[in-house]
Design a protein around this motif. Structure first.
Motif, PDB file in Angstrom:
ATOM      1  N   TRP A 115       0.842  -1.189   0.000  1.00 41.69           N
ATOM      2  CA  TRP A 115       0.000   0.000   0.000  1.00 41.69           C
ATOM      3  C   TRP A 115       0.886   1.250   0.000  1.00 41.69           C
ATOM      4  O   TRP A 115       1.696   1.450   0.891  1.00 41.69           O
ATOM      5  N   LEU A 171      -1.602  -1.751  -4.106  1.00 42.10           N
ATOM      6  CA  LEU A 171      -2.574  -0.657  -4.076  1.00 42.10           C
ATOM      7  C   LEU A 171      -1.821   0.669  -4.030  1.00 42.10           C
ATOM      8  O   LEU A 171      -0.907   0.844  -3.216  1.00 42.10           O
ATOM      9  N   SER A 221       2.158   4.290   4.284  1.00 41.86           N
ATOM     10  CA  SER A 221       2.419   3.189   3.366  1.00 41.86           C
ATOM     11  C   SER A 221       2.972   1.998   4.146  1.00 41.86           C
ATOM     12  O   SER A 221       3.616   2.156   5.180  1.00 41.86           O
ATOM     13  N   PHE A 254      -5.418  -3.802   4.755  1.00 41.31           N
ATOM     14  CA  PHE A 254      -5.242  -3.932   3.310  1.00 41.31           C
ATOM     15  C   PHE A 254      -6.555  -4.353   2.650  1.00 41.31           C
ATOM     16  O   PHE A 254      -6.934  -3.825   1.596  1.00 41.31           O
ATOM     17  N   LEU A 257      -8.802  -1.384   2.452  1.00 40.05           N
ATOM     18  CA  LEU A 257      -8.357  -0.459   1.407  1.00 40.05           C
ATOM     19  C   LEU A 257      -8.743  -0.980   0.022  1.00 40.05           C
ATOM     20  O   LEU A 257      -9.114  -0.205  -0.870  1.00 40.05           O
ATOM     21  N   GLN A 258      -8.664  -2.298  -0.156  1.00 42.96           N
ATOM     22  CA  GLN A 258      -9.041  -2.888  -1.439  1.00 42.96           C
ATOM     23  C   GLN A 258     -10.494  -2.589  -1.804  1.00 42.96           C
ATOM     24  O   GLN A 258     -10.826  -2.469  -2.983  1.00 42.96           O
TER      25      GLN A 258
END
Length: 284
Positions: A115, A171, A221, A254, A257-258
């Motif tokens: 990310w 991502l 990140s 994660f 976020l996806q």
């Protein structure tokens, strides 16, 4: 000792104290007698003043009947050891060594979860883009200028995009397509590179639009290597996460976020829009 390390040791000590009491040891003295330790050692560990060794953890789990917790507790101890590596110390001989250290980790990893909200992930960078990144690293940290060698090591990681059966789940925030490293020509070259790699069969590239509804705040990140390690970079330090429970939190983040990301044709459209943006900028 950093506050993060202190907090981690205090939490570990509280957990061990609970194990001791649950096992019927009403005092640290009784536990010390059972383990042939000094009472002061028990007190220091339980109050987060001393880092227990892995052998100490094994003895504690055996004495309290918590053998099923051994793996998780040892992971915590290792996490404390690795918790904060000061960036200046990490980069004290330049940036190349840090890039070299990453290569074996990449070689062992089967599934990557990456990310980056504002910058193109290093393994997808062009040499020109990476060079601009490392120029900033050298300037900011005041370290020896080995940017060219660091770029070469970073690009060496790209071999893993084409070898073996590794899966890359990447991502990027839409801002990563616009954060300007090196000017329009460098950026257009980098964006062309993204258009090329998006077709790789084992690379899943998602973009989180700037206005996308979010299920979790974007945060820093991070790079997740299988279920074993997560690296989080800040301006001052690199956080290395190896405790299973914390790794689960990053895996959950994660996945959330996806939910906000777009893929496929929508990604190509976003990249093309960014190319057009830099195409309209003067090159001088």
């Amino acid at each position: 000792m950093s506050s993060q390390v202190e907090e981690a040791l205090q939490a570990l000590g509280a957990r061990l104290r609970g194990f001791r009491k649950d096992a019927g040891f009403s005092s640290g003295r009784a536990f010390a007698h059972a383990t042939a330790w000094q009472e002061s050692k028990v007190s220091r560990i339980e109050n987060g003043k001393q880092r227990p060794s892995e052998d100490d953890i094994r003895v504690w789990c055996e004495a309290t009947g918590q053998g099923d917790q051994l793996g998780d507790l040892i992971a915590i101890v290792r996490h404390v050891d690795e918790l904060w590596l000061e960036m200046r110390r990490l980069l004290q001989t330049g940036a190349e060594k840090r890039q070299q250290q990453a290569i074996p980790v990449y070689g062992k990893t089967k599934v990557f979860r990456i990310w980056h909200p504002t910058v193109v992930w290093g393994t997808l960078q062009t040499s020109e883009y990476a060079s601009e990144v490392f120029k900033q690293v050298v300037s900011y940290y005041g370290i020896p200028d080995d940017a060219e060698a660091a770029v070469a090591k970073r690009l060496e990681r790209q071999q893993y995009l084409y070898q073996g059966d590794r899966i890359f789940n990447v991502l990027l925030g839409e801002q990563a397509l616009y954060t300007n490293f090196g000017g329009p020509e460098v950026m257009k070259g980098q964006l062309d590179r993204l258009l090329a790699v998006v077709r790789l069969p084992r690379l899943s590239l998602g973009i989180v639009r700037r206005s996308a509804p979010t299920a979790i705040w974007p945060g820093n990140s991070f790079s997740m290597f299988d279920e074993k390690l997560v690296l989080v970079e800040t301006y001052s330090a690199e956080l290395s996460v190896s405790q299973p429970r914390e790794i689960e939190m990053y895996a959950k983040a994660f996945a959330l976020l996806q939910q906000s990301a777009v893929y496929g044709a929508a990604v190509r459209d976003l990249i093309l829009n960014a190319i057009q943006h830099f195409g309209r900028m003067p090159t001088d």
